[in-house]
Motif scaffolding. Structure first.
Motif, PDB file in Angstrom:
ATOM      1  N   ASP A  85       0.723  -1.276   0.007  1.00  0.00           N
ATOM      2  CA  ASP A  85      -0.019  -0.102   0.002  1.00  0.00           C
ATOM      3  C   ASP A  85       0.737   1.163   0.016  1.00  0.00           C
ATOM      4  OD1 ASP A  85       0.991   0.323   2.604  1.00  0.00           O
ATOM      5  OD2 ASP A  85      -0.853  -0.628   3.370  1.00  0.00           O
ATOM      6  N   PHE A  86       0.378   2.246  -0.094  1.00  0.00           N
ATOM      7  CA  PHE A  86       0.892   3.657  -0.279  1.00  0.00           C
ATOM      8  C   PHE A  86       1.845   3.835   1.108  1.00  0.00           C
ATOM      9  CE2 PHE A  86       1.546   8.233  -0.009  1.00  0.00           C
ATOM     10  CZ  PHE A  86       2.181   8.459  -1.061  1.00  0.00           C
ATOM     11  N   THR A  87       1.392   3.709   2.236  1.00  0.00           N
ATOM     12  CA  THR A  87       2.213   3.696   3.407  1.00  0.00           C
ATOM     13  C   THR A  87       3.306   2.989   3.292  1.00  0.00           C
ATOM     14  OG1 THR A  87      -0.117   4.126   4.749  1.00  0.00           O
ATOM     15  CG2 THR A  87       1.885   3.603   6.050  1.00  0.00           C
ATOM     16  N   THR A  88       3.248   1.719   2.923  1.00  0.00           N
ATOM     17  CA  THR A  88       4.505   1.016   2.896  1.00  0.00           C
ATOM     18  C   THR A  88       5.485   1.584   1.898  1.00  0.00           C
ATOM     19  OG1 THR A  88       3.409  -1.030   3.221  1.00  0.00           O
ATOM     20  CG2 THR A  88       5.422  -1.356   2.333  1.00  0.00           C
ATOM     21  N   PHE A  89       5.005   2.115   0.816  1.00  0.00           N
ATOM     22  CA  PHE A  89       5.816   2.819  -0.073  1.00  0.00           C
ATOM     23  C   PHE A  89       6.448   4.103   0.495  1.00  0.00           C
ATOM     24  CE2 PHE A  89       6.209   6.251  -3.152  1.00  0.00           C
ATOM     25  CZ  PHE A  89       7.095   5.781  -4.047  1.00  0.00           C
ATOM     26  N   LEU A  90       5.688   5.007   1.278  1.00  0.00           N
ATOM     27  CA  LEU A  90       6.073   6.111   1.680  1.00  0.00           C
ATOM     28  C   LEU A  90       7.053   5.813   2.724  1.00  0.00           C
ATOM     29  CD1 LEU A  90       5.495   8.851   1.321  1.00  0.00           C
ATOM     30  CD2 LEU A  90       4.012   8.927   3.139  1.00  0.00           C
TER      31      LEU A  90
END
Length: 382
Positions: A354-359
Motif C-alpha cells: 500500500d502507499f504507506t509501505t511505499f512512503l
C-alpha cells in the motif's frame, strides 16, 4: 549577463564548495541558475562516474524511434481486439507506449504546458511558499529526486499537486499565475477520465484468453470503480539548461510507484527508458502522451506487465518542462496480484503493498532503480 550576475558567477566558481550552505541547494536548480548564473556544474550535482549518462551505444540510443504507439481512437473502434493485443505486447515488452489521438483537446495540452512554464518563471519568493520536505503535503515544491535523501542532487525542480478529490485540492493550489488553478483543474479532469479509459483497456488486455468472460468483466468493473476514487498525483517538472549535462541527470533511473503515468512533454527530448540493456531516448510526438507502467501494475499483473525503468537527461542549450500525472488505486487500498492471474503454474510473485509501505520505504532510504519493487518480490522468475 549583467555585471552583478558576472560577479556572482565568479564568486561561485572561486568559493570553496565545502563551505556552501546546504540551504543553497535546497532552494532549487532554477534559483541557482537565475541568481548565480553558474558556468560549471557545482560538485553537489556531479554524479559518480558509474552513474553518469555515458552511452554504451550512443548512435543507437539517439536514433531509436520504434517504440510502441497506441492509437486511442482505434482502441474505441472496430479494431479494438487487435489494438488490445498490441497494447498487451507493449506492456509486456516495453512497459511504455506513446498514446496518440487520445481525445484531449490540443488547447488544453498547450495551456497546461504554458502555465507550467510560467509557474517556474515566477520569482523565487513566490515559488518558495510551497517548498516543503513533508512528502504528505497536498502541494509541495522541491528539487532533485528525493532532496531529503539524495547524496548527489539531480538537475530538476518540481511542483507536486495532489488532485483527488479535486474540489478539496484546488483551494491549496498556487494562486499565481492567475489562471493556474483553472488550467490545472481542467487538465486534471481530462487526464483522470483518460486514465480510467486506459485502465479499462489494460484490464481487458490482461483478461484476454480467460474462459470465464462474465466473471472477468465483473471483476474489471469493480476495479474500475475503485479507480474512480483512486489517487491522482500531478508533478510539474522543470529541467533548466545545464552547463555540463554529461556529469548529471534530471532524474536518476527509477520506476513510478503507481499503476500508470501519463507524461506530457514539450518538444525537447530528455526521457530515456532502459530496454535490452540500452538507454533509448523517447522522442516527443506532438500532442501525445507517454504512458509509463508503474510498480503497482507490475504487482497487480503478477509480473506479466513490467514497470519501466527510466531516467531524464538534461542539455546545455534548452530548458525542458514536463507534466506527469500518476494514477493508482486509493491511498488506503492494498495492491495485490489479481487473483485471476494466479494459479499453480503461475504462483503469487509479490507481497501485498500500500502507499504507506511505499512512503515508509522512500523516507528511510535513497530510492534507486526498481528497489522498492524488488523489496516486494516473493518469487524471482527463472
Amino acid at each position: 549577463m549583467s555585471p552583478a550576475m558576472e560577479m556572482g558567477a565568479e564568486s561561485w566558481e572561486n568559493e570553496d564548495e565545502d563551505q556552501i550552505s546546504e540551504a543553497k541547494y535546497q532552494q532549487g536548480v532554477k534559483h541557482l541558475c537565475d541568481n548565480i548564473g553558474i558556468k560549471r556544474l557545482p560538485r553537489k550535482y556531479i554524479l559518480p562516474i558509474s552513474e553518469r549518462p555515458i552511452f554504451k551505444n550512443a548512435e543507437k540510443n539517439a536514433n531509436c524511434t520504434n517504440l510502441p504507439i497506441i492509437d486511442f481512437a482505434q482502441l474505441q473502434g472496430s479494431n479494438r481486439s487487435q489494438v488490445l493485443k498490441n497494447l498487451s505486447k507493449a506492456c509486456e515488452e516495453n512497459g511504455l507506449f506513446q498514446l496518440v489521438n487520445h481525445g484531449i483537446p490540443r488547447d488544453v495540452l498547450n495551456s497546461m504546458r504554458d502555465v507550467t512554464r510560467r509557474f517556474f518563471e515566477l520569482p523565487y519568493e513566490e515559488r518558495s511558499q510551497y517548498m516543503s520536505a513533508d512528502m504528505g503535503n497536498l502541494v509541495r515544491y522541491g528539487t532533485s529526486f528525493n532532496q531529503n535523501k539524495d547524496g548527489v542532487f539531480t538537475w530538476r525542480d518540481f511542483l507536486k499537486l495532489t488532485c483527488n478529490p479535486l474540489s478539496d485540492a484546488i483551494p491549496h493550489f498556487p494562486t499565481f499565475p492567475l489562471d493556474f488553478r483553472t488550467v490545472v483543474a481542467t487538465y486534471a479532469k481530462e487526464t483522470k477520465f483518460l486514465s480510467i479509459m486506459l485502465m479499462e483497456a489494460i484490464l481487458e488486455s490482461l483478461g484476454l484468453g480467460c474462459d470465464d468472460i462474465n466473471n472477468t468483466k465483473m471483476e474489471e468493473d469493480d476495479i474500475l470503480k475503485e479507480f474512480q476514487d483512486g489517487s491522482h498525483l500531478m508533478i510539474l517538472n522543470c529541467y533548466p539548461s545545464c552547463p555540463q549535462p554529461d556529469l548529471t541527470l534530471g532524474m536518476p533511473p527509477h520506476s513510478d510507484y503507481g499503476f500508470i503515468t501519463l507524461l506530457l512533454q514539450d518538444n525537447v527530448p530528455g526521457l530515456q527508458i532502459e530496454h535490452d540493456g540500452n538507454w533509448i531516448t523517447v522522442e516527443p510526438i506532438p500532442n501525445s502522451f507517454v504512458v509509463n507502467l508503474g510498480d503497482h501494475l507490475e504487482i497487480f499483473s503478477n509480473g506479466k506487465y513490467k514497470s519501466v525503468l527510466h531516467r531524464v537527461m538534461v542539455n546545455s542549450l534548452r530548458s525542458r518542462i514536463t507534466v506527469a500525472s500518476l494514477h493508482s488505486l486509493p491511498w488506503a487500498t492494498t495492491v495485490r496480484p489479481w487473483s485471476r492471474l494466479i494459479n499453480e503454474a503461475n504462483p503469487k510473485r509479490y507481497m501485498d503493498t500500500d502507499f504507506t509501505t511505499f512512503l515508509a520505504y522512500i523516507t528511510s532510504c535513497e530510492p534507486k532503480k526498481k528497489n522498492f519493487l524488488e523489496s516486494r518480490k516473493l518469487i524471482t522468475r527463472q
